[in-house]
Design a protein around this motif. Structure first.
Motif, short mmCIF file in Angstrom:
data_model
loop_
_atom_site.label_atom_id
_atom_site.label_comp_id
_atom_site.label_asym_id
_atom_site.label_seq_id
_atom_site.Cartn_x
_atom_site.Cartn_y
_atom_site.Cartn_z
N VAL A 146 0.77 -1.07 0.14
CA VAL A 146 0.14 0.04 -0.02
C VAL A 146 0.87 1.40 0.00
N GLY A 147 2.11 1.00 -0.62
CA GLY A 147 3.08 2.37 -0.62
C GLY A 147 3.76 2.18 0.50
N HIS A 148 5.00 2.94 0.22
CA HIS A 148 5.86 2.96 1.32
C HIS A 148 6.38 4.67 1.58
N VAL A 149 6.84 4.82 2.67
CA VAL A 149 7.02 6.31 3.12
C VAL A 149 8.25 6.22 3.83
N MET A 150 9.03 6.99 3.82
CA MET A 150 10.40 7.49 4.23
C MET A 150 10.34 6.84 5.94
N GLN A 151 11.33 6.09 6.30
CA GLN A 151 11.45 5.68 7.57
C GLN A 151 12.72 6.30 8.03
#
Length: 243
Positions: A146-151
């Motif tokens: 479902v999409g990746h965001v910055m970690q």
């Protein structure tokens, strides 16, 4: 009147390098545009096709990605996960992920149930929502994730009720011990009268075909300008030396 061209090796080498770089990057952007057009066609075909019925048999993610799917079973309420930093219409919130056991099997699929708003004061406070207790049938669109965001920093361990930035089916399967399909279902609608609190307005994949074409034009223009400048400058130097 004779028009002279003055050749110099270093300007020629620089021009060839810049032109080759511009053409290569322009071609890369054209390939990216073609990939996005192919994805657009897959999205249209997936929306028009009949839903794929999931019955617990192994299905590769590539075989159903962007296809509508239908599955019957039960949610596993003991393993919810909350994906943070998923804003919706300017509001901060979470995506709720929950395993779903497919009827008559020991197989599961990870379902993105929808979006919930985040408490503006108490960041880790979760809003109330209900989970259907019995057997339900749900439909949605299969996605690899479902999409990746910055970690930033180390990702916390996956555990029931964890608030995390990212989680994919393989990670959830390893943490939970559940047999999970290698894709996620973005749930399309409520699975019952007690399942209407979550927002299911999923963002479409970013295509940006025109953006890639615009970048390609800019790189090709750079290559053309480098060649034009070299030729013009060579004739200008030749004209000056001939006086």
């Amino acid at each position: 009147m004779r028009i002279a061209f003055r050749f110099k090796l270093i300007p020629l080498a620089a021009t060839v390098l810049v032109a080759a770089l511009g053409v290569a990057l322009g071609n890369w952007q054209e390939r990216r545009a073609a990939e996005k057009l192919a994805l657009e066609a897959r999205l249209a075909q997936g929306a028009a096709a009949a839903p794929v019925q999931l019955d617990g048999r192994p299905v590769p993610a590539a075989g159903v990605e962007f296809r509508r799917v239908r599955v019957q079973g039960r949610f596993v309420p003991g393993w919810p996960l909350y994906l943070d930093n998923r804003p919706y219409q300017g509001r901060a919130g979470f995506y709720v992920l929950m395993p779903f056991r497919i009827d008559g099997t020991a197989s599961h699929v990870l379902v993105a149930r929808g979006w919930l708003p985040r408490d503006p004061v108490q960041r880790d406070k979760l809003p109330d929502y209900a989970t259907p207790a019995g057997t339900v049938t749900l439909e949605g669109v299969a996605r690899q994730n479902v999409g990746h965001v910055m970690q930033l920093g180390a990702a916390p361990a996956l555990r029931p009720g964890a608030i995390v930035q990212n989680a994919d089916p393989a990670q959830v399967a390893a943490a939970s011990g559940l047999a999970l399909a290698p894709f996620v279902i973005e749930q399309a609608g409520a699975a019952g009268p007690d399942d209407a609190a979550l927002v299911r307005d999923w963002p479409a994949p970013a295509l940006g075909v025109d953006k890639h074409r615009g970048y390609a034009f800019q790189w090709y223009a750079l290559a053309a300008m480098a060649i034009i400048f070299y030729v013009w400058n060579g004739y200008r130097r030749g004209k000056s030396s001939g006086k």
